[in-house]
Motif scaffolding. Structure first.
Motif, PDB file in Angstrom:
ATOM      1  N   ASN A   1      21.518 102.693 -91.304  1.00 24.40           N
ATOM      2  CA  ASN A   1      22.227 102.884 -92.409  1.00 24.40           C
ATOM      3  C   ASN A   1      21.311 102.588 -93.715  1.00 24.40           C
ATOM      4  O   ASN A   1      21.183 103.011 -94.649  1.00 24.40           O
ATOM      5  CB  ASN A   1      23.400 102.163 -92.740  1.00 24.40           C
TER       6      ASN A   1
ATOM      7  N   GLU B   1      30.713 105.581 -88.935  1.00 22.89           N
ATOM      8  CA  GLU B   1      30.142 104.972 -90.245  1.00 22.89           C
ATOM      9  C   GLU B   1      29.405 103.610 -89.716  1.00 22.89           C
ATOM     10  O   GLU B   1      28.162 103.745 -90.307  1.00 22.89           O
ATOM     11  CB  GLU B   1      31.263 104.696 -91.308  1.00 22.89           C
ATOM     12  N   ARG B   2      29.832 102.959 -89.084  1.00 32.48           N
ATOM     13  CA  ARG B   2      29.096 101.481 -88.642  1.00 32.48           C
ATOM     14  C   ARG B   2      28.343 101.724 -87.372  1.00 32.48           C
ATOM     15  O   ARG B   2      27.928 100.836 -86.855  1.00 32.48           O
ATOM     16  CB  ARG B   2      30.029 100.437 -88.813  1.00 32.48           C
TER      17      ARG B   2
ATOM     18  N   ARG C   1      22.069 105.306 -85.544  1.00 36.58           N
ATOM     19  CA  ARG C   1      21.990 105.517 -87.014  1.00 36.58           C
ATOM     20  C   ARG C   1      21.320 104.390 -87.451  1.00 36.58           C
ATOM     21  O   ARG C   1      21.549 103.176 -86.919  1.00 36.58           O
ATOM     22  CB  ARG C   1      23.427 105.942 -87.756  1.00 36.58           C
TER      23      ARG C   1
ATOM     24  N   SER D   1      26.574 107.732-100.721  1.00 33.57           N
ATOM     25  CA  SER D   1      26.249 106.581 -99.784  1.00 33.57           C
ATOM     26  C   SER D   1      26.603 107.117 -98.144  1.00 33.57           C
ATOM     27  O   SER D   1      27.577 107.296 -97.755  1.00 33.57           O
ATOM     28  CB  SER D   1      27.405 105.591-100.030  1.00 33.57           C
TER      29      SER D   1
ATOM     30  N   ASN E   1      19.073 105.227 -94.261  1.00 32.73           N
ATOM     31  CA  ASN E   1      19.912 106.682 -94.374  1.00 32.73           C
ATOM     32  C   ASN E   1      19.525 107.704 -93.296  1.00 32.73           C
ATOM     33  O   ASN E   1      19.429 108.997 -93.734  1.00 32.73           O
ATOM     34  CB  ASN E   1      19.647 107.128 -95.840  1.00 32.73           C
TER      35      ASN E   1
ATOM     36  N   SER F   1      26.531 105.323 -95.626  1.00 33.66           N
ATOM     37  CA  SER F   1      27.090 104.372 -94.638  1.00 33.66           C
ATOM     38  C   SER F   1      28.651 104.777 -94.823  1.00 33.66           C
ATOM     39  O   SER F   1      29.487 104.320 -94.155  1.00 33.66           O
ATOM     40  CB  SER F   1      27.026 103.140 -94.960  1.00 33.66           C
ATOM     41  N   ASN F   2      29.029 105.659 -95.933  1.00 33.18           N
ATOM     42  CA  ASN F   2      30.631 106.030 -95.999  1.00 33.18           C
ATOM     43  C   ASN F   2      30.723 107.326 -95.130  1.00 33.18           C
ATOM     44  O   ASN F   2      31.864 107.833 -94.981  1.00 33.18           O
ATOM     45  CB  ASN F   2      30.778 106.328 -97.361  1.00 33.18           C
TER      46      ASN F   2
END
Length: 123
Positions: free
Chosen positions: A74, A53-54, A72, A28, A77, A30-31
């Motif tokens: 998410n 991550e966020r 980014r 994943s 990806n 977003s992790n």
């Protein structure tokens, strides 16, 4: 583990802009905190930018602050590096990297790496 593929590098002129992309697959996205690093011929790999991550935490190297922007998406990806006002000293292979636990400016703290994309800035 996450697999990373960079793209977007090419030959540009001084003052031009360029956007690099790094597509992730596997675990994943977003992790992971993400980072961009670069390595010029005969030099060590150096930190460019990192994003949490966020996307709430971002750091830049002093050499690119005000010219480069990391972001980014998410949902896609993908992490990006928008590079403006490029200089010949920005010439390098640019790598993206993923880290499971927060942002870092240190390359050895990253777990997964892409193969790199060449950016060449002519004067």
């Amino acid at each position: 583990q996450v697999q990373l593929v960079e793209s977007g590098g090419r030959l540009v002129h001084s003052g031009d802009s360029l956007r690099l992309s790094c597509a992730a697959s596997g675990s994943s996205f977003s992790n992971y905190a993400m980072g961009w690093f670069r390595q010029a011929p005969g030099k060590e790999r150096e930190f460019v930018a990192t994003i949490s991550e966020r996307g709430g935490t971002i750091y830049y190297a002093d050499s690119v602050k005000g010219r480069f922007t990391i972001s980014r998406d998410n949902a896609k990806n993908t992490v990006y590096l928008q590079m403006n006002s490029l200089k010949p000293e920005d010439t390098a292979v640019y790598y993206c990297a993923a880290r499971r636990v927060g942002v870092s400016r240190t390359s050895r703290n990253y777990d997964d790496w892409g193969q790199g994309t060449q950016v060449t800035v002519s004067s």
